[in-house]
Design an enzyme around this catalytic site. Structure first.
Site, PDB file in Angstrom:
ATOM      1  N   HIS A 192       1.390  21.567  11.753  1.00 54.27           N
ATOM      2  CA  HIS A 192       1.707  20.178  11.414  1.00 54.27           C
ATOM      3  C   HIS A 192       3.088  20.152  10.748  1.00 54.27           C
ATOM      4  O   HIS A 192       3.355  20.983   9.873  1.00 54.27           O
ATOM      5  CB  HIS A 192       0.617  19.665  10.451  1.00 54.27           C
ATOM      6  CG  HIS A 192       0.901  18.323   9.862  1.00 54.27           C
ATOM      7  ND1 HIS A 192       0.980  18.114   8.509  1.00 54.27           N
ATOM      8  CD2 HIS A 192       1.128  17.118  10.441  1.00 54.27           C
ATOM      9  CE1 HIS A 192       1.228  16.833   8.277  1.00 54.27           C
ATOM     10  NE2 HIS A 192       1.326  16.211   9.440  1.00 54.27           N
ATOM     11  N   HIS A 203      11.510  15.512   7.751  1.00 58.60           N
ATOM     12  CA  HIS A 203      10.225  15.074   7.186  1.00 58.60           C
ATOM     13  C   HIS A 203      10.514  14.703   5.743  1.00 58.60           C
ATOM     14  O   HIS A 203      10.401  15.518   4.851  1.00 58.60           O
ATOM     15  CB  HIS A 203       9.175  16.188   7.263  1.00 58.60           C
ATOM     16  CG  HIS A 203       7.820  15.733   6.792  1.00 58.60           C
ATOM     17  ND1 HIS A 203       6.994  16.516   6.034  1.00 58.60           N
ATOM     18  CD2 HIS A 203       7.174  14.555   6.966  1.00 58.60           C
ATOM     19  CE1 HIS A 203       5.876  15.843   5.768  1.00 58.60           C
ATOM     20  NE2 HIS A 203       5.965  14.648   6.318  1.00 58.60           N
TER      21      HIS A 203
END
Length: 293
Positions: A8, A85
């Protein structure tokens, strides 16, 4: 249908504390960083870096699915593309080349590259990324066909090693881009392990009606209050390690195959026995072909 390992926010190991905050971050985060600067970014990294291994180490450990989020940097004269991110990570070109080096050394290995979020990207940036994929992987990329037609045997015969999923209408125009809807990844968005497991189980039941690949995200998502309480310890200690036994128990009880799990992703893939547990799911498959992982 084999069970594959995924990570992830795969690229988040490379998060750069010196970089600006990503354009998708809410104003509260932007303000927090503008007031507290480097200290804020160090704390953010503890919550945003969901992996501790780089691409090469992940590949060596058996990870074959990569969750990729791409961003431009505001006011960047070079129009460079970055993984992102919350904070910016490595340049996309470098990451793709790192994966390619592994594939060249291991011609029977196959990877899934899932480009599922794009931030600040115009048409010219998509064109640049598509060209970058062509230049890096060339014929290693498998053109989009029906998911059920893709077997390891087929890929080996054609010498394809890369399946690129692209969650943008751009995918329709390019033969080697698989549309994003062929790689659904339902997200539980919870800090509660029990709710996560219920969600994973329900989504498996739904899965094969769609005739696509499928991701089970064994991932807990912190709420703002969780972050505030555990601000200095970070995601790994506060959430992932605590929930690991229950999450691993769920993985152990799964079956690979048409009506079972397909790709399982997690944070900090090296924790516990996540990797060996997923690989073991393939041993019960009586398919007469080796697992690439």
């Amino acid at each position: 249908s084999l069970a594959f390992l995924g990570s992830h926010d795969s690229f988040s190991f490379y998060i750069d504390e010196a970089s600006p905050v990503g354009p998708e971050q809410p104003e509260t985060v932007q303000n927090f960083v503008s007031v507290f600067g480097t200290v804020a970014k160090k704390l953010m990294r503890k919550w945003l870096a969901t992996q501790t291994m780089n691409f090469t180490s992940q590949l060596g450990a058996g990870i074959r699915y990569f969750d990729l989020r791409i961003s431009t940097k505001p006011r960047d004269p070079d129009n460079e593309l970055y993984f992102a991110h919350g904070l910016f990570s490595a340049k996309v070109k470098e990451g793709l080349e790192e994966i390619n080096a592994f594939l060249t050394e291991h011609p029977k290995e196959v990877v899934f590259l899932d480009f599922n979020h794009f931030y600040g990207m115009q048409k010219c940036h998509h064109e640049k990324l598509v060209q970058m994929l062509k230049d890096t992987y060339g014929n290693k990329m498998c053109p989009a066909i029906f998911a059920h037609e893709v077997s390891l045997q087929y890929l080996w015969e054609k010498e394809h090693q890369v399946l690129v999923f692209y969650h943008s209408p751009v995918a329709v125009e390019v033969a080697f881009l698989w549309p994003g809807q062929m790689m659904p990844a339902p997200w539980a968005n919870t800090t509660d392990t029990e709710k996560l497991i219920q969600f994973l189980q329900a989504s498996i039941t739904e899965r094969r009606k769609k005739g696509s690949f499928f991701i089970s995200q064994v991932v807990l998502t912190p709420k703002a209050s969780t972050v505030v309480k555990g601000v200095a310890s970070g995601l790994r200690e506060t959430i992932t390690e605590r929930a690991l036994p229950a999450m691993m128990e769920w993985v152990r009880t799964q079956k690979a195959g048409e009506s079972g799990v397909n790709i399982i992703t997690a944070d900090f893939v090296e924790l516990g026995d996540f990797i060996s547990t997923v690989i073991k799911l393939n041993y019960s498959l009586d398919e007469g072909e080796d697992d690439t992982t």
